[in-house]
Motif scaffolding. Sequence first.
Motif, PDB file in Angstrom:
ATOM      1  N   PHE A 108       5.871  24.851 -48.514  1.00 17.53           N
ATOM      2  CA  PHE A 108       6.376  25.117 -47.175  1.00 17.53           C
ATOM      3  C   PHE A 108       5.506  24.533 -46.056  1.00 17.53           C
TER       4      PHE A 108
ATOM      5  N   ALA B 192       5.077  31.790 -46.772  1.00 10.19           N
ATOM      6  CA  ALA B 192       6.465  31.586 -47.171  1.00 10.19           C
ATOM      7  C   ALA B 192       6.759  32.413 -48.414  1.00 10.19           C
TER       8      ALA B 192
ATOM      9  N   ALA C  32       9.990  31.842 -44.137  1.00 10.19           N
ATOM     10  CA  ALA C  32       8.603  31.520 -43.826  1.00 10.19           C
ATOM     11  C   ALA C  32       8.236  32.028 -42.443  1.00 10.19           C
TER      12      ALA C  32
ATOM     13  N   THR D 274      14.797  30.394 -48.660  1.00 12.65           N
ATOM     14  CA  THR D 274      13.354  30.498 -48.534  1.00 12.65           C
ATOM     15  C   THR D 274      13.048  30.893 -47.099  1.00 12.65           C
TER      16      THR D 274
END
Length: 125
Positions: free
Chosen positions: A107, A50, A35, A33
Motif C-alpha cells: 500500500f 493498510a 488504508a 483494501t
Amino acid sequence: QVQLVESGGGLVQAGDSLRLSCAASGGTFSRYTMAWFRQAPGKDRDSVAAISGSGRTTAYADSVKGRFTISRDNAKNTVYLQMNSLRPEDTAVYYCAADLWIDASRFKGAKFDYWGQGTQVTVSS
C-alpha cells in the motif's frame, strides 16, 4: 462509488491514545483494501497503515509500527486506526482510503481510488 467519512480526530498530549474511525458506504466493504494516510502541513502525504478486505493482512509504515493498529469490522463497514503513544510528529490530517485492487502489503505510495475528507489529529508536547 464508495463514500468514506472519517471521525475521531482531536487534540491530545504526547503519550496519549486516540482511535480514528472511517465509515464506508456505497460498495461491498469487505472487497476493499482499506488504508490510512496522513499529511502534515507543508509535507507530502505519508502512508500509515493498510488492511486487506478479510482483515487477515495488515501493513504499517515504520514510523508507526508497534504504536498504531489498523482493524476493520466488515459488519459495520468501518475501519479503525488505534493510535497509542502519540508523538508531536504524528500531528497531521489523517485520511481514510479504499481500493479494490491494491494489495494491502503493497500500500505504501499506492494510488487508492477513494478517499475521505480527513480528520485532524494534533499532538501537543
